[in-house]
Write a protein that holds these residues in place. Structure first.
Motif: not given
Lengths: 289, 289
Positions: B163-165, B110, B108, A130, A102-106, A7, A134, A97-100
Motif C-alpha cells: 500500500x505504501x509502495x 485496517x 495503521x 498517507x 485493496x488499500x487499507x494502510x494509513x 510507477x 507513498x 496505482x497510488x491506491x490499490x
C-alpha cells in the motif's frame, strides 16, 4: 522533461539517477501551477541534480463535501510551466496505482492535526500524510520542498518524517504572493472580481496582527491578537471566517502570551465556496519552515 | 559482527554498504533468539551481502496488561547466536531514539488487523506496523525476513509495504518447530514442564484440522473445521482458548467453505499467563508467505 504516469517506469528513472550518484529533489503538488509552485520547483532545481514534480490530485485529502471533482486541472499548461522551471520528471500517477483496490494502510500524525485546518477538514491530514508517504517511497528523494502557505501541512510532514525516521530532508519555502499580498493558490481562479478584492482581508488581518505584536507597546496576548484578526475578517461581508488562530510555530499549540516563532494562521470561505488559507510569522524565532 | 545502538552510526554503516553496491537484508526481532530467529538470519544470509538484525523489544506493540516488562532478554546469548548465524550488524536501538519525546505518528492497516490477534490485542498491530516502518526507513534494506509463525503479522506487513509502495521485498519463512511440533517462541521459556506438554495441543489441533480438510471425504466447511480445533484445545485443562479460526490465507477473511490457501490459526493462554500462537496451511495454494 519526462512526463510519466507509470510507477514502475518512474522507479526505473530514479534507479538510474541514483546509480549515477544524482541528488534528487521532489516537489509534491496537486497541479494547476502558479508562481508559488514554480518557486518550489526552482528552489529544488538549485539544490538537486534531478528535480521530480509529482502532480496528483489526491482524492483522500478531500472531504465528501469538498471540491475534489471541481479542483482545477490544466495538464498542458502545467507541463509548460514545469518545463520552464527546470523540472526533469513530471510524475502524474493514476489514482488506482497510488491506491490499490485493496488499500487499507494509513499514516497518521495525531496532535499537530487536531486544530486549525485539521478541525475544519476531518481526515484531510490523514490523506496528506498517507499520500506523501507513498510519494516518498516511490521517488525516494534526498529532499522535498513544500510551501509555507500550507503551514500546518509543512509542520505535520516534518513531524511525520522525524517520527518515522524517513530519510528525506523537508524544506519549506516562503509563501509567494500576488502584488497586493494575496497568497497564490490554485483556488484563486474561482474568485469573482468582488470576491478577489474581498479575499485580501485575510492577508491584511495577518499583517495587522503582526504589526500589533511587533510594536514595542503592542499586545502579546493571544486572545487580543486573535480578536483583532477575527474582527477584521468578520467585517468583510463576502468572507466567512473558518478560523483565525495564533499559535507556537512548532507545536501549533495556543499559549496565553506569544513567544519567539509565534505564528498567526487563518482560513475563510470567500463567496459561497472558495476556502482560502494564509499565515504569517508574528515574532521572528525558531519557527518551522 | 558489529553491535550498534546509535541510529546515526547504523545509518553510516548502511550508507557505506549501499555505496559499495551491497544487497542488504533485515531481520526485525525482539531478541531472545531461538532456532526460529536463527533460521530467518540464515535465510537473509543466503540472499544478502550484508545482514542486519534489529533487536528491539517494542513497547508500543504490548498492551497495558501484557508482558512487556517481563519479556525475556539475553543480550550476551543473542550476540553469540547472531554472530554464528552470519549477521553483520546487530542493531539494538534505545526506545527513546526510536520514539522521540514528541512522537505522534502511526502507521495503521485496517481490515487485516481486525480479527485474530488484532481482536485480542487492541493496538498490537498498530505498534508493529509503526515500528517496522521506522526500522525500514532507518535500515533501508532490499528485503526483510519475517517468520510465518506470526502469520497475521506477515500478512499485515506485506499489505503495508504494497500500500505504501515501500521499496522492500518481504519474505516469509516457515515456522521452525521443536521435535515434537511445538512452534519455537521466546515465550516457551516461561512454560513449566506440565504446561510445556499441554502446549502441544495447539499444534495437534491444527494438524488434526489439516488432516480433516485434506481427506478426500473430509469436511471443507469452516464451521466444522473450527469446531474440531476448538474442542481439542478446550479438552486441555491447562490451556484456555483465545481464538481458533479458519480463514483465507491472503485476506484473512472467513468463508463458509475453504478454498486453496486456506489457513487455520489459533491462539491460547497456557497456565496463567503464557500466550502462544501457531498456524498451518490447510489446503496448498496461493497463501501469503
Amino acid at each position: 522533461m519526462i512526463v510519466e504516469e507509470s510507477l514502475a517506469r518512474t522507479r526505473d528513472y530514479i534507479r538510474q539517477w541514483r546509480r549515477d550518484g544524482s541528488r534528487i529533489g521532489l516537489v509534491p503538488t496537486m497541479g494547476y501551477f502558479h508562481a508559488g509552485h514554480c518557486a518550489l520547483m526552482k528552489k529544488a532545481r538549485e539544490r538537486a541534480d534531478r528535480v521530480v514534480v509529482s502532480l496528483f490530485v489526491n482524492p483522500t485529502q478531500f472531504g465528501p463535501s469538498e471540491d475534489f471533482s471541481q479542483y482545477p486541472r490544466d495538464m498542458e499548461g502545467d507541463c509548460e510551466k514545469a518545463r520552464l522551471s527546470g523540472v526533469d520528471l513530471l510524475f502524474c500517477p493514476r489514482a488506482d496505482e497510488i491506491y490499490d483496490r485493496q488499500d487499507q494502510t494509513a499514516v497518521t500524525v495525531s496532535e499537530l492535526t487536531k486544530g486549525l485546518c485539521g478541525a475544519s477538514r476531518p481526515g484531510h491530514f490523514r490523506g496528506v500524510t498517507t499520500v506523501v508517504s507513498k510519494l516518498f517511497n516511490i521517488v525516494q528523494p534526498d529532499f522535498a520542498v513544500f510551501g509555507e502557505k500550507d503551514y500546518q501541512q509543512l509542520a505535520v510532514i516534518k513531524r511525520m518524517v522525524a517520527d518515522l525516521h524517513i530519510p528525506v530532508q523537508v524544506i519549506g519555502h516562503p509563501t509567494v504572493r500576488e502584488p497586493d499580498g494575496l497568497a497564490m493558490s490554485s483556488r484563486n481562479v474561482y474568485l469573482s472580481e468582488p470576491e478577489r478584492q474581498a479575499a485580501l482581508v485575510l492577508h491584511k488581518a495577518l499583517q495587522t496582527v503582526r504589526q500589533e505584536a511587533s510594536r514595542p507597546d503592542g499586545s502579546r496576548r493571544t486572545a487580543e491578537l486573535v480578536a483583532i484578526g477575527r474582527q477584521m475578517i468578520a467585517s468583510e461581508p463576502l468572507c466567512r471566517l473558518d478560523y483565525f488562530s495564533v499559535v507556537d510555530g512548532s507545536s501549533l499549540q495556543e499559549h496565553e502570551e506569544i513567544t519567539a516563532g509565534a505564528r498567526a494562521l487563518g482560513a475563510m470561505i470567500v463567496g459561497s465556496r472558495v476556502r482560502l488559507i494564509d499565515n504569517l510569522e508574528l515574532l521572528p524565532g525558531r519557527g518551522e519552515g
